[in-house]
Scaffold this motif. Structure first.
Motif, PDB file in Angstrom:
ATOM      1  N   ASP A  26       0.820  -1.209   0.000  1.00 16.35           N
ATOM      2  CA  ASP A  26       0.000   0.000   0.000  1.00 16.35           C
ATOM      3  C   ASP A  26       0.854   1.259   0.000  1.00 16.35           C
ATOM      4  OD1 ASP A  26      -2.063  -1.804   0.204  1.00 16.35           O
ATOM      5  OD2 ASP A  26      -2.829  -1.083   2.129  1.00 16.35           O
ATOM      6  N   VAL A  27       0.635   2.100  -0.987  1.00 15.95           N
ATOM      7  CA  VAL A  27       1.317   3.387  -1.096  1.00 15.95           C
ATOM      8  C   VAL A  27       0.588   4.187  -2.178  1.00 15.95           C
ATOM      9  CG1 VAL A  27       3.006   2.353  -2.710  1.00 15.95           C
ATOM     10  CG2 VAL A  27       3.598   4.472  -1.554  1.00 15.95           C
ATOM     11  N   MET A  28       0.544   5.508  -2.001  1.00 14.13           N
ATOM     12  CA  MET A  28      -0.136   6.338  -3.004  1.00 14.13           C
ATOM     13  C   MET A  28       0.579   6.194  -4.348  1.00 14.13           C
ATOM     14  SD  MET A  28      -2.492   8.002  -1.154  1.00 14.13           S
ATOM     15  CE  MET A  28      -2.795   9.733  -0.904  1.00 14.13           C
ATOM     16  N   LEU A  29      -0.191   6.316  -5.418  1.00 16.48           N
ATOM     17  CA  LEU A  29       0.368   6.090  -6.760  1.00 16.48           C
ATOM     18  C   LEU A  29       1.561   7.004  -7.043  1.00 16.48           C
ATOM     19  CD1 LEU A  29      -0.111   4.500  -9.487  1.00 16.48           C
ATOM     20  CD2 LEU A  29      -1.069   6.638 -10.312  1.00 16.48           C
ATOM     21  N   GLN A  49      -9.593   1.927  -3.410  1.00 17.07           N
ATOM     22  CA  GLN A  49      -9.112   2.306  -2.072  1.00 17.07           C
ATOM     23  C   GLN A  49      -7.842   3.127  -2.232  1.00 17.07           C
ATOM     24  OE1 GLN A  49      -9.907   2.260   1.210  1.00 17.07           O
ATOM     25  NE2 GLN A  49      -7.934   3.268   1.440  1.00 17.07           N
ATOM     26  N   MET A  50      -7.817   4.297  -1.645  1.00 20.14           N
ATOM     27  CA  MET A  50      -6.588   5.085  -1.739  1.00 20.14           C
ATOM     28  C   MET A  50      -5.414   4.296  -1.168  1.00 20.14           C
ATOM     29  SD  MET A  50      -7.287   8.005   1.164  1.00 20.14           S
ATOM     30  CE  MET A  50      -5.683   8.756   0.976  1.00 20.14           C
ATOM     31  N   GLY A  51      -4.272   4.400  -1.817  1.00 18.87           N
ATOM     32  CA  GLY A  51      -3.088   3.637  -1.396  1.00 18.87           C
ATOM     33  C   GLY A  51      -3.019   2.256  -2.021  1.00 18.87           C
ATOM     34  N   GLN A  52      -4.034   1.918  -2.848  1.00 17.27           N
ATOM     35  CA  GLN A  52      -4.081   0.537  -3.372  1.00 17.27           C
ATOM     36  C   GLN A  52      -4.378   0.498  -4.884  1.00 17.27           C
ATOM     37  OE1 GLN A  52      -6.798  -1.811  -0.760  1.00 17.27           O
ATOM     38  NE2 GLN A  52      -4.884  -2.754  -0.122  1.00 17.27           N
ATOM     39  N   THR A  53      -3.797   1.378  -5.662  1.00 17.07           N
ATOM     40  CA  THR A  53      -4.070   1.287  -7.109  1.00 17.07           C
ATOM     41  C   THR A  53      -3.625  -0.066  -7.651  1.00 17.07           C
ATOM     42  OG1 THR A  53      -2.002   2.484  -7.488  1.00 17.07           O
ATOM     43  CG2 THR A  53      -4.047   3.755  -7.692  1.00 17.07           C
ATOM     44  N   ASN A  54      -2.516  -0.572  -7.141  1.00 14.63           N
ATOM     45  CA  ASN A  54      -2.042  -1.890  -7.584  1.00 14.63           C
ATOM     46  C   ASN A  54      -3.015  -2.998  -7.150  1.00 14.63           C
ATOM     47  OD1 ASN A  54      -1.370  -1.526  -4.852  1.00 14.63           O
ATOM     48  ND2 ASN A  54       0.816  -1.887  -5.131  1.00 14.63           N
ATOM     49  N   TYR A  55      -3.342  -3.018  -5.880  1.00 15.12           N
ATOM     50  CA  TYR A  55      -4.205  -4.065  -5.304  1.00 15.12           C
ATOM     51  C   TYR A  55      -5.628  -3.971  -5.862  1.00 15.12           C
ATOM     52  CZ  TYR A  55      -6.156  -6.865  -1.382  1.00 15.12           C
ATOM     53  OH  TYR A  55      -6.791  -7.806  -0.600  1.00 15.12           O
TER      54      TYR A  55
END
Ligand code: CAA
Length: 240
Positions: free
Chosen positions: A88-91, A141-147
């Motif tokens: 989790d991290v912002m894009l 979900q913010m912080g989860q563009t990948n997930y």
């Protein structure tokens, strides 16, 4: 003859509850794991469930792993694609490594694992492919563009596979859990987690068993008319 079920990431968290639930329902269960040997051995000693170590994000590992499972337990009837990680991290701060790690483990694994069992299921005329998605693949979900991207993709993957498998006795479904009390969710910063629980109408985190019971049902003969669906289990946090 007892059916054979493979649960990826099946020795910890939601996967642990799924493995135990399937065993209690009479399946021969293989739980895969990747990193934590100690937890896997403890799980095996406590439950008697066989554990197999490989990286579900690597196709050659999946091929070799499934061959080992089938030699030990027999052909795979039920596949539960559960293994997943977060980074989790912002894009605007995300590295390509953080992107790829999540896509590889959470999404590439769906193709790799399912590809290794689907021909056998088609030939035998029965199969269940149950994939663990996420509320965050449905709502973002913010912080989860990948997930969120990977979990959202579980739904498209499953709808396509459901169409391919329908005439062969194979169903494919997604279960989309909300925030369940596991190590993954406990890793969320405490102040953020409190906010999240405040957004859940039922007023608490979910329990892994509440997901496992749905997996056991979808794996059963009685669920043969359910395919291509997404079952949302999130305490009312997001209603689709
Ligand atoms: N719900 C509500 N608010 C949230 C939130 C969430 N899920 N995530 C972050 N926020 C809020 C924070 O509380 C904070 O608000 P304030 O400024 O009012 O304090 C704001 O967003 C910024 O957050 P941070 O100060 O933590 O900023 P950061 O840049 O250090 O980190 C973050 C941002 C990576 C999004 C971090 O907040 C985080 O990890 N949040 C949790 C993300 C999350 O929900 N992940 C799910 C993990 S569990 C899982 O993935 C399983 C599953 O399938 C459900």
């Amino acid at each position: 003859m007892a059916r054979v079920a493979v649960v990826t990431g099946g020795s910890r968290g939601i996967g642990e509850a799924i493995s135990k639930g399937l065993k209690a329902a009479g399946y021969k269960v293989a739980a895969t794991y990747h990193g934590n040997d100690e937890a896997a051995q403890k799980f095996k000693a406590e439950t008697g469930i066989e554990v197999f170590k490989w990286d579900v994000g690597k196709y050659e590992d999946c091929k070799a792993g499934i061959a080992t499972v089938e030699a030990a337990l027999g052909p795979v009837d039920v596949l539960v694609n559960n293994a997943g990680i977060t980074r989790d991290v912002m894009l605007h701060k995300m590295t390509p490594e953080q992107w790829h790690a999540v896509i590889q483990t959470n999404l590439d694994s769906l193709f790799f694992m399912t590809r290794c069992v689907i021909e056998g299921m088609r030939n035998r005329g029965f199969g269940r492919v149950i994939t663990i998605g996420s509320i965050n693949g449905q709502k973002g979900q913010m912080g989860q563009t990948n997930y969120s991207a990977a979990k959202s993709a579980t739904i498209g993957f499953t709808k396509a596979l459901a169409q391919e498998g329908a005439s062969k006795g194979i169903t494919a479904n997604v279960i989309a859990p909300g925030y369940i009390a596991t190590d993954m969710v406990r890793a969320v910063p405490e102040n953020v987690l409190q906010k999240i629980v405040g957004q859940i109408p039922v007023g608490r985190l979910g329990e892994s068993d509440e997901i496992a019971r749905a997996v056991v049902f979808l794996a059963s003969d009685q669920a043969g008319f359910i395919t291509g669906s997404t079952l949302t289990i999130n305490g009312g946090q997001y209603m689709t």
